[in-house]
Design a protein around this motif. Sequence first.
Motif, PDB file in Angstrom:
ATOM      1  N   GLN A 163       0.744  -1.212   0.101  1.00 50.61           N
ATOM      2  CA  GLN A 163       0.075  -0.043   0.015  1.00 50.61           C
ATOM      3  C   GLN A 163       0.907   1.236   0.013  1.00 50.61           C
ATOM      4  O   GLN A 163       0.646   2.261  -0.637  1.00 50.61           O
ATOM      5  CB  GLN A 163      -0.967   0.003   1.102  1.00 50.61           C
ATOM      6  CG  GLN A 163      -2.228  -1.165   1.214  1.00 50.61           C
ATOM      7  CD  GLN A 163      -1.663  -2.259   2.008  1.00 50.61           C
ATOM      8  OE1 GLN A 163      -0.379  -2.605   2.230  1.00 50.61           O
ATOM      9  NE2 GLN A 163      -2.548  -3.031   2.630  1.00 50.61           N
ATOM     10  N   PHE A 220      -8.386   3.455  -5.438  1.00 46.61           N
ATOM     11  CA  PHE A 220      -9.801   3.821  -5.477  1.00 46.61           C
ATOM     12  C   PHE A 220     -10.721   2.527  -5.116  1.00 46.61           C
ATOM     13  O   PHE A 220     -11.854   2.666  -5.136  1.00 46.61           O
ATOM     14  CB  PHE A 220     -10.427   4.386  -6.746  1.00 46.61           C
ATOM     15  CG  PHE A 220      -9.746   5.643  -7.018  1.00 46.61           C
ATOM     16  CD1 PHE A 220     -10.395   6.911  -6.456  1.00 46.61           C
ATOM     17  CD2 PHE A 220      -8.621   5.956  -7.814  1.00 46.61           C
ATOM     18  CE1 PHE A 220      -9.872   8.054  -6.686  1.00 46.61           C
ATOM     19  CE2 PHE A 220      -8.144   7.079  -8.056  1.00 46.61           C
ATOM     20  CZ  PHE A 220      -8.852   8.297  -7.302  1.00 46.61           C
ATOM     21  N   THR A 221     -10.191   1.318  -4.773  1.00 45.91           N
ATOM     22  CA  THR A 221     -10.765   0.196  -4.686  1.00 45.91           C
ATOM     23  C   THR A 221     -11.004   0.123  -2.810  1.00 45.91           C
ATOM     24  O   THR A 221      -9.697   0.624  -2.096  1.00 45.91           O
ATOM     25  CB  THR A 221     -10.248  -1.114  -5.072  1.00 45.91           C
ATOM     26  OG1 THR A 221      -8.907  -1.224  -4.375  1.00 45.91           O
ATOM     27  CG2 THR A 221     -10.087  -0.797  -6.456  1.00 45.91           C
ATOM     28  N   SER A 222     -11.893  -0.216  -2.252  1.00 43.40           N
ATOM     29  CA  SER A 222     -11.834  -0.385  -0.877  1.00 43.40           C
ATOM     30  C   SER A 222     -10.926  -1.423  -0.332  1.00 43.40           C
ATOM     31  O   SER A 222     -10.601  -1.351   0.784  1.00 43.40           O
ATOM     32  CB  SER A 222     -13.543  -0.841  -0.271  1.00 43.40           C
ATOM     33  OG  SER A 222     -13.827  -2.125  -0.956  1.00 43.40           O
ATOM     34  N   LYS A 223     -10.666  -2.595  -1.112  1.00 46.01           N
ATOM     35  CA  LYS A 223      -9.824  -3.729  -0.301  1.00 46.01           C
ATOM     36  C   LYS A 223      -8.357  -3.162  -0.385  1.00 46.01           C
ATOM     37  O   LYS A 223      -7.587  -3.749   0.543  1.00 46.01           O
ATOM     38  CB  LYS A 223      -9.936  -4.913  -1.384  1.00 46.01           C
ATOM     39  CG  LYS A 223     -11.007  -5.808  -1.468  1.00 46.01           C
ATOM     40  CD  LYS A 223     -10.976  -6.816  -2.010  1.00 46.01           C
ATOM     41  CE  LYS A 223     -12.259  -7.907  -2.015  1.00 46.01           C
ATOM     42  NZ  LYS A 223     -12.236  -9.129  -2.680  1.00 46.01           N
ATOM     43  N   TRP A 273      -7.416  -0.317   1.001  1.00 43.25           N
ATOM     44  CA  TRP A 273      -7.391   0.349   2.098  1.00 43.25           C
ATOM     45  C   TRP A 273      -7.526  -0.569   3.384  1.00 43.25           C
ATOM     46  O   TRP A 273      -7.127  -0.126   4.346  1.00 43.25           O
ATOM     47  CB  TRP A 273      -8.162   1.684   2.205  1.00 43.25           C
ATOM     48  CG  TRP A 273      -8.016   2.516   1.095  1.00 43.25           C
ATOM     49  CD1 TRP A 273      -8.778   2.786  -0.023  1.00 43.25           C
ATOM     50  CD2 TRP A 273      -6.840   3.726   1.201  1.00 43.25           C
ATOM     51  NE1 TRP A 273      -8.209   3.716  -0.865  1.00 43.25           N
ATOM     52  CE2 TRP A 273      -6.920   4.221   0.009  1.00 43.25           C
ATOM     53  CE3 TRP A 273      -5.861   3.771   2.008  1.00 43.25           C
ATOM     54  CZ2 TRP A 273      -6.179   5.186  -0.460  1.00 43.25           C
ATOM     55  CZ3 TRP A 273      -4.844   4.695   1.683  1.00 43.25           C
ATOM     56  CH2 TRP A 273      -4.970   5.531   0.366  1.00 43.25           C
ATOM     57  N   ARG A 274      -8.269  -1.530   3.014  1.00 42.10           N
ATOM     58  CA  ARG A 274      -8.558  -2.409   4.155  1.00 42.10           C
ATOM     59  C   ARG A 274      -7.104  -3.709   4.245  1.00 42.10           C
ATOM     60  O   ARG A 274      -7.138  -4.356   5.497  1.00 42.10           O
ATOM     61  CB  ARG A 274      -9.963  -3.549   3.789  1.00 42.10           C
ATOM     62  CG  ARG A 274     -11.043  -2.692   3.971  1.00 42.10           C
ATOM     63  CD  ARG A 274     -12.360  -3.537   4.129  1.00 42.10           C
ATOM     64  NE  ARG A 274     -12.415  -4.528   3.232  1.00 42.10           N
ATOM     65  CZ  ARG A 274     -13.081  -4.252   2.164  1.00 42.10           C
ATOM     66  NH1 ARG A 274     -13.758  -3.228   1.930  1.00 42.10           N
ATOM     67  NH2 ARG A 274     -13.243  -5.358   1.129  1.00 42.10           N
TER      68      ARG A 274
END
Length: 482
Positions: A69, A475-478, A480-481
């Motif tokens: 990330q 821009f994908t939620s995964k 940041w998770r």
Amino acid sequence: MLDIRPVGYVVGLLVAVLGLAMIIPILVDLAEGRGQWWVFVESALITTLGGGMIALASANGVREGLTIQQTFMLTTGVWLMLPLFGALPFILGATEASVTDAVFEAMSGLTTTGSTVLSGLEELPKGLLIWRGILQWLGGIGIIVVAMVFLPELRVGGMQIFKSESFDTFGKILPRAGQIATQISVIYLWLTLACMLSYLALGMTTFDATVHALTTVSTGGFSNYDASFSAFSGPAEYVAVVFMILAALPFVRYVQLINGNPVALHRDPQVRGFLLTVAFLVGVVFLVLRSGFTYESERMLREALFNITSIISGTGYASADYMQWGAFAVALFFFIGLIGGCAGSTTCSIKIFRYQLLFASIRAQLRRIRSPHGIFTPRYDGRPVGGDVLSSVMSFFMFFVVSLGLISVALSLTGLDFVTSISGAAAALANIGPGLGPIIGPAGNFGSLNDTAKWILIIAMLIGRLELMAVYVMFTSKFWRA
């Protein structure tokens, strides 16, 4: 929780380095006596102090290696922050540019796109002109490092196929990485000096030779003249062609060359494919000119060679208004810009290796259709290509086409005509420089576009320079998770 301190530390250091680079335009303006040196003093202080404070605030989080990330954030953050600080001299300087125009010019410079919103370049202070060249030169060497160090590790757009060809830096620091990066920087510098001396030998002034060497080797295309490279028609065009081609080849091959591998360039399928593509396209355009114009053959060959090389490499120089060469030539130039040079070079766009992998996959699929019981594996450079690489390449093509369509539609909604919208989208996303048509074509610039269109193009330049998916994944939620 995601720790952004390592990202902030690196970004801050690079911003501070950008501020130190402003010393050069300060000295140039003092020598010219235009009284604009204070602009760069102010900009240098803001940039150096700003970058230094970001780095100091993040220094306690520095550690060896980055998470995936953090690496994605770093590659995007660098190209987002540097143009913002690089725009300061345009805002404070003699251009009195708006914030939109200043950021557009700086983003175009650092991404080596070469599109400009400025006119009357001949009247601008030399300090500002050389700053444009410095932005492109820094962006050129920067994208080589990104393409060779980060993108192969991030498995972006099939770049992982070059992991074994460059060096591994993900998650650790290797002495070999620093050594190769140093060699690349030295090669880049020597190419720039050789280009400058060649321009000087052909009669350019020292200032023009310096700026155009910076923007030729970086395949950026900023010129000191509204007429672009047509101000130097003749032998200088051949010199530019040579160095645009050299800059479009993979720099890792130059490293291998100076380290005792004399056939490194020749054996690279990218290099062969790129040179053959350029030769073929030059031949086609030369025949088009022969059929429709009556001036001498040498001029036709020179203009075809120069402008084809400039567009395919994403440099964006223009030595002639090829909008006057007929509908076929105009359409051809649009698609030429979507080819690009080699991976690991200063060039832009889709890149020649992705087309080679695409064709290899198509050939394998056709053979499977003819022989359903056979086993056919796509190969690149004599090696089988894994499914992850092919999937990444196909995804890149899909994202590129979809992005091109969406940006074109967004530009058309701002009131631009079809040709300006689609060619402007392609010019920004592929970091080419000029578009097509009377507004943003080789005889115009982007200054007359509305602010909304300019911001759309600014975003497109950033996305295109970072190979699309390196930006989209954030821009994908995964993401940041994870």
